[in-house]
Design a protein around this motif. Structure first.
Motif, short mmCIF file in Angstrom:
data_model
loop_
_atom_site.label_atom_id
_atom_site.label_comp_id
_atom_site.label_asym_id
_atom_site.label_seq_id
_atom_site.Cartn_x
_atom_site.Cartn_y
_atom_site.Cartn_z
N ASP A 157 0.83 -1.21 0.00
CA ASP A 157 0.00 0.00 0.00
C ASP A 157 0.86 1.26 0.00
O ASP A 157 0.53 2.26 -0.66
CB ASP A 157 -0.92 0.01 1.22
CG ASP A 157 -2.10 -0.95 1.07
OD1 ASP A 157 -2.26 -1.51 -0.04
OD2 ASP A 157 -2.84 -1.14 2.05
N GLU A 158 1.95 1.22 0.74
CA GLU A 158 2.83 2.37 0.84
C GLU A 158 3.45 2.71 -0.51
O GLU A 158 3.53 3.88 -0.91
CB GLU A 158 3.93 2.09 1.87
CG GLU A 158 4.81 3.27 2.19
CD GLU A 158 5.69 2.99 3.39
OE1 GLU A 158 6.12 3.97 4.04
OE2 GLU A 158 5.95 1.79 3.68
N TYR A 168 0.86 4.27 -2.68
CA TYR A 168 0.61 5.64 -2.21
C TYR A 168 1.65 6.60 -2.75
O TYR A 168 1.31 7.66 -3.30
CB TYR A 168 0.61 5.60 -0.68
CG TYR A 168 0.93 6.90 0.02
CD1 TYR A 168 -0.01 7.92 0.13
CD2 TYR A 168 2.18 7.10 0.61
CE1 TYR A 168 0.28 9.10 0.80
CE2 TYR A 168 2.49 8.27 1.28
CZ TYR A 168 1.53 9.28 1.37
OH TYR A 168 1.83 10.44 2.03
N PHE A 186 3.72 7.37 5.14
CA PHE A 186 2.51 6.54 5.10
C PHE A 186 2.25 5.96 6.49
O PHE A 186 3.16 5.46 7.15
CB PHE A 186 2.69 5.41 4.09
CG PHE A 186 1.45 4.60 3.87
CD1 PHE A 186 0.44 5.06 3.04
CD2 PHE A 186 1.27 3.37 4.49
CE1 PHE A 186 -0.71 4.32 2.82
CE2 PHE A 186 0.13 2.61 4.29
CZ PHE A 186 -0.86 3.09 3.45
N VAL A 201 -4.18 8.84 7.71
CA VAL A 201 -3.99 7.51 7.14
C VAL A 201 -5.15 7.09 6.24
O VAL A 201 -4.95 6.37 5.24
CB VAL A 201 -3.76 6.47 8.26
CG1 VAL A 201 -5.02 6.29 9.13
CG2 VAL A 201 -3.29 5.14 7.68
N ASP A 202 -6.38 7.54 6.56
CA ASP A 202 -7.52 7.18 5.71
C ASP A 202 -7.36 7.78 4.31
O ASP A 202 -7.63 7.12 3.29
CB ASP A 202 -8.83 7.64 6.34
CG ASP A 202 -9.19 6.85 7.58
OD1 ASP A 202 -8.65 5.73 7.73
OD2 ASP A 202 -9.98 7.34 8.40
N GLN A 250 -4.51 8.55 2.94
CA GLN A 250 -3.39 7.87 2.31
C GLN A 250 -3.83 6.54 1.69
O GLN A 250 -3.37 6.17 0.60
CB GLN A 250 -2.28 7.66 3.33
CG GLN A 250 -1.61 8.97 3.76
CD GLN A 250 -0.58 8.76 4.85
OE1 GLN A 250 -0.68 7.84 5.65
NE2 GLN A 250 0.42 9.64 4.89
N ARG A 251 -4.71 5.84 2.38
CA ARG A 251 -5.22 4.57 1.83
C ARG A 251 -6.08 4.82 0.58
O ARG A 251 -6.07 4.01 -0.35
CB ARG A 251 -6.01 3.83 2.90
CG ARG A 251 -5.11 3.22 3.98
CD ARG A 251 -5.91 2.63 5.11
NE ARG A 251 -5.05 2.03 6.12
CZ ARG A 251 -5.37 1.92 7.40
NH1 ARG A 251 -6.54 2.37 7.82
NH2 ARG A 251 -4.52 1.36 8.25
N GLU A 252 -6.80 5.92 0.58
CA GLU A 252 -7.58 6.27 -0.60
C GLU A 252 -6.66 6.58 -1.79
O GLU A 252 -6.94 6.22 -2.93
CB GLU A 252 -8.46 7.49 -0.30
CG GLU A 252 -9.69 7.17 0.55
CD GLU A 252 -10.63 6.23 -0.17
OE1 GLU A 252 -11.15 6.61 -1.23
OE2 GLU A 252 -10.81 5.09 0.30
N ALA A 259 -3.68 5.28 -2.20
CA ALA A 259 -3.14 3.98 -2.63
C ALA A 259 -4.16 3.22 -3.47
O ALA A 259 -3.80 2.59 -4.48
CB ALA A 259 -2.73 3.15 -1.41
N ARG A 260 -5.43 3.28 -3.08
CA ARG A 260 -6.49 2.61 -3.85
C ARG A 260 -6.60 3.18 -5.26
O ARG A 260 -6.64 2.43 -6.25
CB ARG A 260 -7.83 2.75 -3.12
CG ARG A 260 -9.03 2.20 -3.92
CD ARG A 260 -10.35 2.70 -3.37
NE ARG A 260 -10.41 4.15 -3.27
CZ ARG A 260 -10.59 4.96 -4.30
NH1 ARG A 260 -10.71 4.48 -5.54
NH2 ARG A 260 -10.66 6.28 -4.11
#
Length: 636
Positions: free
Chosen positions: A550-551, A554, A588, A594-595, A597-599, A601-602
């Motif tokens: 994920d990182e 991102y 990250f 963090v939310d 950052q995950r978006e 990455a998605r």
């Protein structure tokens, strides 16, 4: 007029031409018996004579390199205060020098100094005697009798005073291209110490001589209320090597400011065939606007093939004009790069540029020379686990390694990723390979020893030994990058990061593009890649641990998104992008964001999965831009 308009040029022919032109323009004001000195001097604006004090007497000190030997000059400063009279006396002693009449030359100079109010003590007499001896020595060696005038021109530039307007088009010559003796002499000047960025290796100790000329000219000749204007490369605003110059520290107690910029980067090639983009820099000691908003006018050519030989140009007919602004994006005194953009973009760019990247970029490995260490895949012998390759060729290289085909052990090679292979969200490997003689169980920085090399990769070792002379002939620069006492075949820039499970690789030239890379599919299986110069990468977190999936997505998404690509285009030189991003790249996993950052990455994964669809990539980049800016807002 001759006291208000002066000129200096290092080229004697240019100085002579300017002197004639000057004379033609003032001749109408002169009588037949008028004694006038045309104030165009043959001098060096980068290396201006210094004022030194010796036993209570101020001297102008200078050194001129010649093929015979250097001429070291010290002349009482008070004797040069009236430049015209000084030029006249130096011309007058020419006949003494031609006649080798040491006594007469000495007497003329001493009398001149005495009349100028200089106390001619032993120290002054010794320096005048040394100067006369040098001139007569040169005359005795048939080095003609003009050296007194040459010296007078150079020395006079130290006493010209200060002016309201200083203009110039200095030479754009890299520091490393200058003679070493000249570099050493110039670096000894006080003003020079402030304009080198301080990097010990790549870039920081390099400079363009124009930056030094600009700084010394402002320090010596620009009045406190005046403006200096010079045409210089646009890289001065962006590249790290010019950090020191951009501070414009012209003395220990005084700094100058950029107050306006003319941007000629889209105005064609007025100095054809030179293609270097350039700006008009306007600098003042009293500007006070360097850290805020600087007005910029960008000129765009309207005509194709605008002729460079035109002497008179109608600006409005030939160019359109855009009004932009320039500003430092960070208030950190060690990060002084500027961006030029529309005024509405500046707030966003400052938000990005004032932050820091929590991730360090790594430069690609130095596979040099190319003809020795870069190969194209020809065939794979699965029965013997040997890879057949052909070494690439570069017709411009000074290293001659004949083209040939070789077979190497498959685990001695890595797929090589070049800058041209990188696209947004994917890498297109084209069969390029490079040797990788490292074993992480022994050392990640130093190639395996000769004994291990011979037993593990005998065919590659035989190839290295055959071309040992090419390795040995490599530059000192390369030898400084590898560990001491490393085998002769060691390759620079390997480390723990060379064994990471995944990388975010990006371009260091051209448009900003990035991709996540793990193992590369080869005919003999999945293999970790190596990266060439101009294909830097991020592989680790600040604590040295490797990037998670994920990182990596991102980071890749941020590097590819629209707003970051726009920022990179205006904040860095496209021919040499920063290895570590010079904008906010938060770590990250920060619980505050963090939310988001995950978006990011998605959205990055979506673009990676459908990287062949320009529409999906564009939508993802737009979404990531919005998420990225929201993240920065929440971290303020």
């Amino acid at each position: 007029m001759t006291s208000r308009v002066v000129g200096i040029d290092l080229n004697p022919l240019a100085a002579l031409t300017a002197r004639v032109n000057y004379f033609l323009n003032v001749s109408m004001f002169l009588d037949n018996d008028t004694n006038v000195t045309i104030p165009i001097y043959c001098g060096d604006a980068a290396y201006i004579p210094q004022v030194v004090e010796i036993e209570g007497v101020e001297f102008i000190e200078y050194s001129i390199d010649t093929e015979l030997r250097p001429i070291n000059i010290r002349f009482p400063a008070e004797g040069v205060s009236n430049v015209s009279n000084f030029i006249d006396i130096m011309a007058e002693i020419e006949m003494d020098i031609v006649l080798k009449d040491e006594c007469s030359a000495f007497s003329h100079l001493v009398t001149f100094l005495d009349d100028s109010g200089v106390s001619v003590g032993k120290t002054v007499q010794d320096e005048i005697s040394s100067l006369v001896d040098t001139l007569i020595e040169f005359e005795a060696n048939n080095w003609n009798g003009i050296w007194s005038r040459v010296i007078a021109n150079y020395v006079a530039t130290a006493m010209l005073g200060q002016y309201d307007v200083v203009v110039g088009n200095p030479p754009w010559v890299d520091w490393k291209s200058l003679p070493s003796s000249y570099r050493d002499r110039v670096k000894s000047l006080d003003v020079a110490s402030s304009i080198f960025s301080g990097d010990n290796y790549v870039g920081g100790i390099n400079l363009n001589i124009a930056a030094l000329i600009c700084t010394t000219s402002a320090a010596k000749w620009l009045s406190s209320d005046g403006v200096l204007g010079m045409l210089m490369p646009d890289t001065f605003l962006k590249q790290r090597t010019y950090e020191g110059f951009r501070k414009l520290a012209i003395s220990d107690a005084e700094t100058a400011s950029i107050v306006a910029i003319d941007d000629w980067s889209l105005a064609g090639k007025p100095f054809s065939p030179v293609s270097q983009k350039f700006l008009g820099y306007f600098i003042s000691k009293s500007g006070g606007r360097t850290a805020s908003s600087i007005p910029v006018i960008r000129y765009k050519t309207k005509e194709r093939g605008l002729k460079t030989s035109i002497e008179k140009l109608d600006l409005e007919q030939s160019f359109s004009f855009d009004e932009l602004v320039a500003s430092r994006v960070s208030q950190d005194g060690n990060r002084t790069n500027y961006v030029i953009c529309e005024s509405g973009e500046m707030e966003t760019f400052k938000k990005m540029g004032s932050g820091e990247s929590q991730y360090v970029g790594r430069e690609g490995m130095r596979f040099f020379p190319l003809e020795l260490l870069v190969f194209k895949l020809v065939d794979y012998d699965s029965r013997r686990s040997l890879v057949e390759v052909e070494n690439v060729q570069n017709p411009r290289s000074r290293h001659r390694v004949p083209k040939g085909r070789w077979k190497f052990e498959r685990d001695s090679l890595r797929p090589l990723i070049r800058s041209a292979d990188i696209r947004p969200y994917f890498v297109s490997w084209n069969g390029t390979l490079a040797p990788f003689p490292f074993d992480s169980n022994k050392s990640t920085r130093t190639a395996v020893d000769i004994k291990t090399m011979r037993s593990r990769w005998p065919k590659l070792f035989e190839y290295f030994v055959r071309h040992r002379d090419v390795f040995v002939s490599q530059s000192n620069f390369t030898s400084r990058l590898v560990a001491k006492n490393a085998p002769f075949y060691s390759i620079a820039r390997s480390g723990d990061y060379s064994f990471a499970p995944r990388y975010v690789v990006f371009r260091a030239t051209g448009k900003s593009m990035a991709a996540v890379v793990e193992s590369i599919d080869t005919p003999w299986g999945k293999v970790l890649p190596a990266f060439q110069d101009h294909a830097p990468f991020i592989a680790q977190r600040p604590d040295g641990s490797f990037l998670g999936e994920d990182e990596a997505d991102y980071i890749c998404g941020i590097l590819n998104c629209d707003i970051v690509r726009s920022y990179a285009a205006v904040s860095a030189d496209a021919r040499s992008m920063p290895i570590t991003p010079r904008y906010a790249l938060p770590l990250f996993g920060d619980p505050r964001v963090v939310d988001l950052q995950r978006e990011i990455a998605r959205a990055s994964r979506n673009a990676k999965q459908d990287c062949s669809s320009a529409d999906i990539v564009n939508l993802s980049n737009s979404e990531i831009s919005e998420l990225y800016l929201r993240m920065l807002d929440q971290l303020v």
